[in-house]
Design a protein around this motif. Structure first.
Motif: not given
Ligand code: GLY
Ligand code: AMP
Length: 425
Positions: A214, A226, A269, A287, A291-292
């Motif tokens: 992050k 983000g 998530y 959601r 970027p995962e």
């Molecule tokens: N990578 C963190 C988020 O999507 O909130």
């Protein structure tokens, strides 16, 4: 099937890329999409928040399935609106989306279901919040209740910083109504990871684990962004912890929403902190992560359209998720200055050279096409994603591809995956 994806970031590009491989797909649309998404989908010039515009478009085009990327349309109730008009849309309702839209809602549900999370109190008065912080001491975490574009959490390591955060949130109202209530939470220490599930409201299945980065600078320094990169899977989440998280977090949450008469359908998530006393849930998002997702979807063997359709039709139990035995890395290329001010309109070169390697994908976040060429149009510009038989191979391929790409004042972290690489050394 005609499928419409709502959103315009790197996550949505990854979703569109994966959906576009489905034999079930006849046509893919993205609203509003971006210059990279345009290579796999027809762009629809309707903003994600324009529910009526999207509804009209779905009816006119005969869209068979809508997939929502970002949180804002979900918390604003796009699922309720479109589903109410008979359109198949995958995502949580406005009620269920409170799990991300309200930290108070999420924390109270966790407390009710005995889900491991940091100790907390909720405040509606700045004075009482300040008294509490003075009593508890630092470090301490101050979170505004509502959505704040990822900026609503302050991990305060000094008393003035903690007081300032409360003042900004509750007196100055820098986040507007989002700061009407604040959660003050125990500061936890440990490694963070992301665990994302898909659910049809009854069955829950976990996607592969991942870890985000992050902070803007290497070594996890500097302000939060983000997300500057991700990789999947992460050694921070062992199979045992994964099972515990399924049994103690996702299963009870899904049961609870069903019992409340508002089944949770969608991606869910959990932001996890692995503390020395076991895992704690930091937050929920309703959601896929960004970027995962960019590092998770390239590892998915299943047809994403089939998977989402099964979940939308409450037959997720028919699906067995399969993952490639590969590591996947996503490096975000940003414009220098992000997450504060940065310049846009820079010409980007080298994307097609980077993509010559079949192990590489380049997902766009903030780009536009001008005179047939890509230019920067945002803080996070591109996501370079690479797969390999180990995290090391994935990292080496990904950074090699990053080196092919250039625009003036580009910035990226050179240490994505450093934690995994250290553990596995
Ligand atoms: N990578 C963190 C988020 O999507 O909130
Ligand atoms: P959240 O939006 O709740 O995930 O918070 C954003 C970031 O703040 C997380 O990814 C963590 O890095 C940090 N954070 C949130 N809650 C805590 C906590 N209780 N202790 C320490 N850090 C936290």
């Amino acid at each position: 099937m005609k499928v419409l994806v709502i959103g315009s970031g790197g996550r949505e590009h990854a979703i569109c890329w994966k959906l576009s491989q489905s034999p079930k797909l006849t046509k893919l649309y993205a609203a509003p999409g971006n210059a990279g998404i345009e290579e796999v989908a027809q762009l629809v010039d309707i903003p994600a928040k324009d529910q009526e515009g999207l509804l009209k478009y779905c009816k006119k085009e005969g869209i068979n399935l809508v997939v929502v990327g970002p949180e804002a349309p979900l918390t604003e109730g796009i699922v309720d609106r479109l589903r109410g008009e008979g359109i198949k849309i995958f995502g949580p309702t406005k009620f269920a989306a409170q799990l991300e839209g309200s930290k108070v809602f999420a924390k109270e549900m966790m407390k009710k279901l005995s889900i491991p999370t940091g100790e907390f109190e909720v405040f509606t008065s700045a004075e009482k919040a300040m008294d509490y912080v003075a009593k508890k001491g630092i470090p301490i975490v101050i979170k505004v209740d509502g959505l704040a574009g990822g900026k609503g959490v302050v991990v305060a390591t000094s008393m003035p910083k903690a007081m300032e955060a409360i003042h900004l949130d509750m007196v100055k109202k820098v986040f507007g109504k989002a700061g009407d209530r604040v959660v003050i939470e125990e500061c936890l220490e440990g490694e963070e990871a992301s665990v994302i599930a898909i659910t049809d409201g009854i069955t829950v299945q976990l996607l592969a684990s991942s870890q985000d980065h992050k902070r803007i600078f290497e070594g996890d320094k500097g302000p939060n962004t983000g997300g500057m990169g991700a990789y999947s899977p992460t050694p921070a989440i062992t199979p045992e912890v994964e099972k515990e998280i399924l049994d103690r977090v996702f299963t009870p949450i899904v049961k609870e929403f069903k019992a409340l008469g508002h089944p949770f359908k969608g991606f869910l998530y959990a932001g996890i902190m692995m503390t020395k006393n076991g895992f704690r849930v930091l937050e929920f998002n309703v959601r896929l992560g960004d970027p995962e997702t960019q590092a998770i979807l390239p590892r998915l063997e299943n047809d994403l359209l089939e998977l989402i359709l099964a979940a939308a039709e409450e037959r997720l139990n028919e699906i067995t998720l399969e993952w490639k035995n590969e590591d996947c890395v996503c490096v975000v290329i940003a414009a220098e200055g992000y997450p504060d001010t940065y310049e846009t309109g820079k010409k980007i070169s080298g994307i097609s050279i980077a993509k010559e390697n079949p192990a590489i994908q380049v997902f766009h976040a903030g780009t536009i096409r001008m005179n047939g060429e890509f230019h920067t149009a945002g803080g996070r510009v591109l996501n370079v994603v690479g797969s390999g038989r180990s995290i090391f191979e994935a990292l080496s391929k990904t950074y090699h591809a990053v080196d092919q790409i250039f625009f003036e004042k580009m910035y990226f972290r050179k240490d994505i995956g450093h934690r995994a690489a250290k553990v596995l050394k």
